[in-house]
Design a protein around this motif. Structure first.
Motif, PDB file in Angstrom:
ATOM      1  N   VAL A   1       0.838  -1.200   0.000  1.00 28.96           N
ATOM      2  CA  VAL A   1       0.000   0.000   0.000  1.00 28.96           C
ATOM      3  C   VAL A   1       0.873   1.251   0.000  1.00 28.96           C
ATOM      4  N   ASP A   2       0.517   2.185  -0.866  1.00 27.85           N
ATOM      5  CA  ASP A   2       1.163   3.495  -0.859  1.00 27.85           C
ATOM      6  C   ASP A   2       0.410   4.362   0.143  1.00 27.85           C
ATOM      7  N   HIS A   3       0.966   4.509   1.329  1.00 29.01           N
ATOM      8  CA  HIS A   3       0.249   5.223   2.377  1.00 29.01           C
ATOM      9  C   HIS A   3       0.286   6.735   2.184  1.00 29.01           C
ATOM     10  N   ALA A   4       1.044   7.196   1.186  1.00 27.34           N
ATOM     11  CA  ALA A   4       1.061   8.638   0.915  1.00 27.34           C
ATOM     12  C   ALA A   4      -0.100   9.033   0.012  1.00 27.34           C
ATOM     13  N   SER A   5      -0.793   8.059  -0.542  1.00 25.38           N
ATOM     14  CA  SER A   5      -1.869   8.356  -1.495  1.00 25.38           C
ATOM     15  C   SER A   5      -3.215   8.435  -0.784  1.00 25.38           C
ATOM     16  N   ASP A   6      -4.120   9.245  -1.358  1.00 28.03           N
ATOM     17  CA  ASP A   6      -5.484   9.305  -0.813  1.00 28.03           C
ATOM     18  C   ASP A   6      -6.428   8.405  -1.602  1.00 28.03           C
ATOM     19  N   ASN A   7      -5.932   7.780  -2.642  1.00 25.20           N
ATOM     20  CA  ASN A   7      -6.795   6.937  -3.460  1.00 25.20           C
ATOM     21  C   ASN A   7      -7.404   5.811  -2.640  1.00 25.20           C
ATOM     22  N   GLY A   8      -8.581   5.379  -3.062  1.00 18.91           N
ATOM     23  CA  GLY A   8      -9.165   4.191  -2.471  1.00 18.91           C
ATOM     24  C   GLY A   8      -8.424   2.955  -2.966  1.00 18.91           C
ATOM     25  N   LEU A   9      -8.733   1.803  -2.366  1.00 15.36           N
ATOM     26  CA  LEU A   9      -8.132   0.535  -2.798  1.00 15.36           C
ATOM     27  C   LEU A   9      -9.237  -0.361  -3.338  1.00 15.36           C
ATOM     28  N   LEU A  10      -9.076  -0.771  -4.578  1.00 15.32           N
ATOM     29  CA  LEU A  10      -9.988  -1.748  -5.171  1.00 15.32           C
ATOM     30  C   LEU A  10      -9.230  -3.077  -5.194  1.00 15.32           C
ATOM     31  N   CYS A  11      -9.733  -4.063  -4.452  1.00 13.04           N
ATOM     32  CA  CYS A  11      -8.983  -5.311  -4.274  1.00 13.04           C
ATOM     33  C   CYS A  11      -9.754  -6.499  -4.848  1.00 13.04           C
ATOM     34  N   LEU A  12      -9.093  -7.276  -5.715  1.00 12.40           N
ATOM     35  CA  LEU A  12      -9.686  -8.493  -6.257  1.00 12.40           C
ATOM     36  C   LEU A  12      -8.887  -9.679  -5.726  1.00 12.40           C
ATOM     37  N   GLY A  13      -9.522 -10.518  -4.925  1.00 14.30           N
ATOM     38  CA  GLY A  13      -8.836 -11.690  -4.400  1.00 14.30           C
ATOM     39  C   GLY A  13      -9.562 -12.944  -4.857  1.00 14.30           C
ATOM     40  N   GLY A  14      -8.879 -13.815  -5.597  1.00 12.31           N
ATOM     41  CA  GLY A  14      -9.496 -15.042  -6.090  1.00 12.31           C
ATOM     42  C   GLY A  14      -8.974 -16.243  -5.335  1.00 12.31           C
ATOM     43  N   GLY A  15      -9.825 -17.058  -4.741  1.00  9.91           N
ATOM     44  CA  GLY A  15      -9.389 -18.250  -4.021  1.00  9.91           C
ATOM     45  C   GLY A  15      -8.475 -17.872  -2.868  1.00  9.91           C
ATOM     46  N   THR A  16      -7.349 -18.616  -2.741  1.00  7.88           N
ATOM     47  CA  THR A  16      -6.409 -18.275  -1.668  1.00  7.88           C
ATOM     48  C   THR A  16      -5.715 -16.946  -1.926  1.00  7.88           C
ATOM     49  N   GLY A  17      -5.938 -16.354  -3.074  1.00  9.51           N
ATOM     50  CA  GLY A  17      -5.445 -15.003  -3.343  1.00  9.51           C
ATOM     51  C   GLY A  17      -6.058 -13.971  -2.407  1.00  9.51           C
ATOM     52  N   ILE A  18      -7.047 -14.365  -1.613  1.00 12.14           N
ATOM     53  CA  ILE A  18      -7.614 -13.427  -0.637  1.00 12.14           C
ATOM     54  C   ILE A  18      -6.600 -13.160   0.484  1.00 12.14           C
ATOM     55  N   ALA A  19      -5.609 -14.032   0.650  1.00 12.68           N
ATOM     56  CA  ALA A  19      -4.670 -13.896   1.787  1.00 12.68           C
ATOM     57  C   ALA A  19      -3.973 -12.527   1.818  1.00 12.68           C
ATOM     58  N   PRO A  20      -3.259 -12.139   0.752  1.00 13.92           N
ATOM     59  CA  PRO A  20      -2.586 -10.836   0.840  1.00 13.92           C
ATOM     60  C   PRO A  20      -3.575  -9.671   0.831  1.00 13.92           C
ATOM     61  N   ILE A  21      -4.782  -9.882   0.279  1.00 14.32           N
ATOM     62  CA  ILE A  21      -5.792  -8.809   0.303  1.00 14.32           C
ATOM     63  C   ILE A  21      -6.206  -8.543   1.753  1.00 14.32           C
ATOM     64  N   LYS A  22      -6.387  -9.603   2.501  1.00 14.36           N
ATOM     65  CA  LYS A  22      -6.712  -9.442   3.936  1.00 14.36           C
ATOM     66  C   LYS A  22      -5.582  -8.668   4.629  1.00 14.36           C
ATOM     67  N   ALA A  23      -4.343  -9.004   4.291  1.00 18.37           N
ATOM     68  CA  ALA A  23      -3.212  -8.294   4.896  1.00 18.37           C
ATOM     69  C   ALA A  23      -3.250  -6.805   4.539  1.00 18.37           C
ATOM     70  N   LEU A  24      -3.606  -6.485   3.302  1.00 18.07           N
ATOM     71  CA  LEU A  24      -3.679  -5.075   2.885  1.00 18.07           C
ATOM     72  C   LEU A  24      -4.762  -4.334   3.663  1.00 18.07           C
ATOM     73  N   VAL A  25      -5.903  -4.988   3.842  1.00 17.20           N
ATOM     74  CA  VAL A  25      -6.999  -4.361   4.599  1.00 17.20           C
ATOM     75  C   VAL A  25      -6.523  -4.066   6.035  1.00 17.20           C
ATOM     76  N   GLU A  26      -5.870  -5.044   6.657  1.00 14.13           N
ATOM     77  CA  GLU A  26      -5.371  -4.827   8.025  1.00 14.13           C
ATOM     78  C   GLU A  26      -4.346  -3.694   8.053  1.00 14.13           C
TER      79      GLU A  26
END
Ligand SMILES: NC(=O)C1=CN([C@@H]2O[C@H](COP(=O)(O)OP(=O)(O)OC[C@H]3O[C@@H](n4cnc5c(N)ncnc54)[C@H](O)[C@@H]3O)[C@@H](O)[C@H]2O)C=CC1
Length: 512
Positions: free
Chosen positions: A376-401
């Motif tokens: 995540v670029d924490h200097a940006s104000d942009n929202g995050l659009l995350c696509l997690g497929g199958g076990t690909g949800i793992a790093p998406i969960k980490a990004l949300v946290e």
């Protein structure tokens, strides 16, 4: 399931050859000591490590003989690979073997071919569709390297088999550094060579790529003195198989390139030694089966493990020594230092099956260094659009946290795809996060079965929402999902430089 990343290149400074104290290695883009800033001369910098000169492998007569040497153990051709015989599907010790590109230096007489045997370089050109067509701005060395690569690329199986046969016959002491089965390892080595050859005129990217490669090789036990052996055998293999493009000029270019490439890897490894272990031991502290083939595994590293949410690591189990696989971290860094991974046992996936069906609390695995730029670029104000497929949800969960931990609450929209409702193994966790954080929306998307949620494939679901012009995009999942997802996101107006995902090539290899 594995994860991966993209990267970069090595800078050949065009020097090379013997150079005083450096032996045959010329330090790449390293200014002379007296021209460096005082802070660069600090003892804290790891010294460059010179290594022994490489020797040509075989004799001129050998190189003219089409027969390959008797393969060393594990150096057989693809037909003998483990996917048939039941051995592990491997990634080699070096994700790419001790070093990619080749270069030989000394003994030029032995390497020389009569002029008539090798047409002038300009007489042999890659076809118009080849990725090795050099741009007009290419350096003379880049042109020579690309011509060689264009010639051997269609026969890469033979070249790599021959290379490893040479390596293990000439240097049997290196065999234990590699996994028992060599099929995946061979592909990785050759891809690394292609990458370095393509990037040779792009020093920043090449240096970044090779530095990471050099650091990553520490866990395989690669030492500076291994590089000349690899260089000798690579030159030996190219000499044999690049029959129309190989000549003194080409060999000199490969020698320079391999010298520069090796030096960057060796230096990066030495610098990394000052600040990080070659690998981490990690004890399994929790093993939770989520479906018949998916487990969430939590481990405690033996020493602090710094990483960023969205990254991945390489992992070796005690059951398949020297076979490393990539897995994304499933949580942002935690105060208790624990790390978690989501693992799906894939058919013929020896590491993933062992982790899902065999690993238990108390088992100890090894981890390589963190890697990946899907952060995540924490200097940006942009929202995050995350696509997690199958076990690909793992790093998406980490990004949300990670977004939650940083306290700047930007909109985060997660589309979580699975084949059927049952495969949404982490939906409860994701929905709990959404209940806790008003800036987070989580939408399950099921492609192959009935559902109460959204039906269809992830890219189609994303198109139904939006607008997405104020979002950065993150994709994680199967290679096909990432490809079609990127197309869809570009189609809805997100510029490609704001779309992040791990390397599709690595993901595809990991899925094998
Ligand atoms: N950092 C990353 O990118 C990570 C990637 N992975 C990868 O994710 C994959 C997970 O495998 P499974 O759980 O078996 O996934 P799966 O095959 O069950 O598919 C998951 C989702 O992706 C969708 N999908 C699959 N192929 C698609 C295509 N060609 N176009 C559009 N959508 C597609 C499916 O419809 C489903 O919604 C593995 O290949 C693993 O290596 C896993 C973790 C991290």
């Amino acid at each position: 399931m594995d994860a991966p990343t993209t990267t970069s290149s090595a800078g050949s400074d065009g020097s090379g050859g013997n150079s005083g104290d450096w032996g045959w290695f010329t330090p790449s883009r390293k200014p002379p000591e007296d021209q460096r800033a005082p802070d660069q001369q600090s003892d804290e910098r790891a010294p460059s490590r010179p290594v022994n000169p490489i020797r040509p492998v075989g004799t001129e007569a050998d190189r003219r003989t089409p027969a390959a040497p008797a393969p060393g153990p594990g150096a057989g051709d693809r037909r003998g690979d483990n996917r048939r015989t039941g051995g592990p599907a491997n990634t080699g010790p070096a994700n790419t073997g001790p070093a990619p590109t080749g270069r030989a230096a000394t003994g030029r007489e032995e390497h020389q071919r009569p002029d008539e045997a090798a047409p002038a370089p300009q007489d042999v050109r890659p076809g118009p569709d080849s990725p090795f067509v050099a741009p007009e701005t290419a350096s003379p060395d880049a042109i020579l390297l690309r011509r060689t690569m264009a010639e051997v690329e269609p026969i890469s199986d033979k070249v790599t088999s021959y290379f490893y046969a040479l390596l293990f016959v000439q240097h049997p002491e290196l065999r234990p550094l590699f996994p028992a089965a060599m099929d995946a390892q061979r592909d990785r080595l050759f891809k690394a060579i292609l990458t370095a050859a393509r990037l040779i005129d792009d020093p920043d990217i090449l240096t970044d790529f090779l530095s990471r490669l050099g650091r990553g090789h520490r866990k395989y036990g690669t030492q500076p003195e291994h590089y000349p052996a690899v260089g000798e055998c690579l030159i030996g293999a190219l000499t044999r198989y690049a029959v129309t493009t190989w000549n003194d000029e080409a060999e000199a270019a490969w020698v320079r390139a391999y010298t520069a490439i090796s030096q960057i890897m060796i230096d990066a490894s030495a610098e990394d030694e000052l600040i990080a272990p070659a690998w981490w031991q990690a004890e399994v502290v929790e093993h939770e089966s989520r479906t018949h083939d998916i487990a969430v595994i939590t481990v405690r590293p033996d020493q602090p493990y710094p990483f960023l949410a969205g990254q991945y690591t390489s992992l070796e189990t005690p059951w398949w020594p020297r076979v490393w696989r990539h897995y994304s971290f499933a949580s942002a860094p935690r105060t208790d230092g624990l790390l978690s991974f989501h693992v799906k046992a894939v058919p013929a996936g020896w590491v993933s099956s062992a982790l899902v069906h065999r690993a238990r609390p108390g088992d100890v695995i090894r981890l390589g260094p963190p890697a990946g730029s899907m952060t995540v670029d924490h200097a940006s104000d942009n929202g995050l659009l995350c696509l997690g497929g199958g076990t690909g949800i793992a790093p998406i969960k980490a990004l949300v946290e990670d977004v939650a931990d940083h306290g700047r609450h930007r909109p985060v929209e997660v589309f979580y795809g699975a084949r059927n409702d049952h495969d949404l193994y982490d939906i409860d966790t994701m929905l709990r996060l959404a209940q806790r954080h008003p800036w987070l929306a989580v939408r399950p998307v099921v492609s192959d079965g009935p559902t109460n949620g959204l039906s269809g494939r992830l890219p189609d679901a994303v198109r139904q929402y939006g607008p997405w012009n104020a979002f950065d995009a993150y994709l994680s999942g199967p290679p096909g999902m990432i490809r079609s997802g990127v197309d869809a996101l570009v189609g809805v107006g997100i510029p490609s430089h704001r779309i992040r995902h791990d390397s599709i090539e690595e993901l595809a290899a990991a899925a094998e």
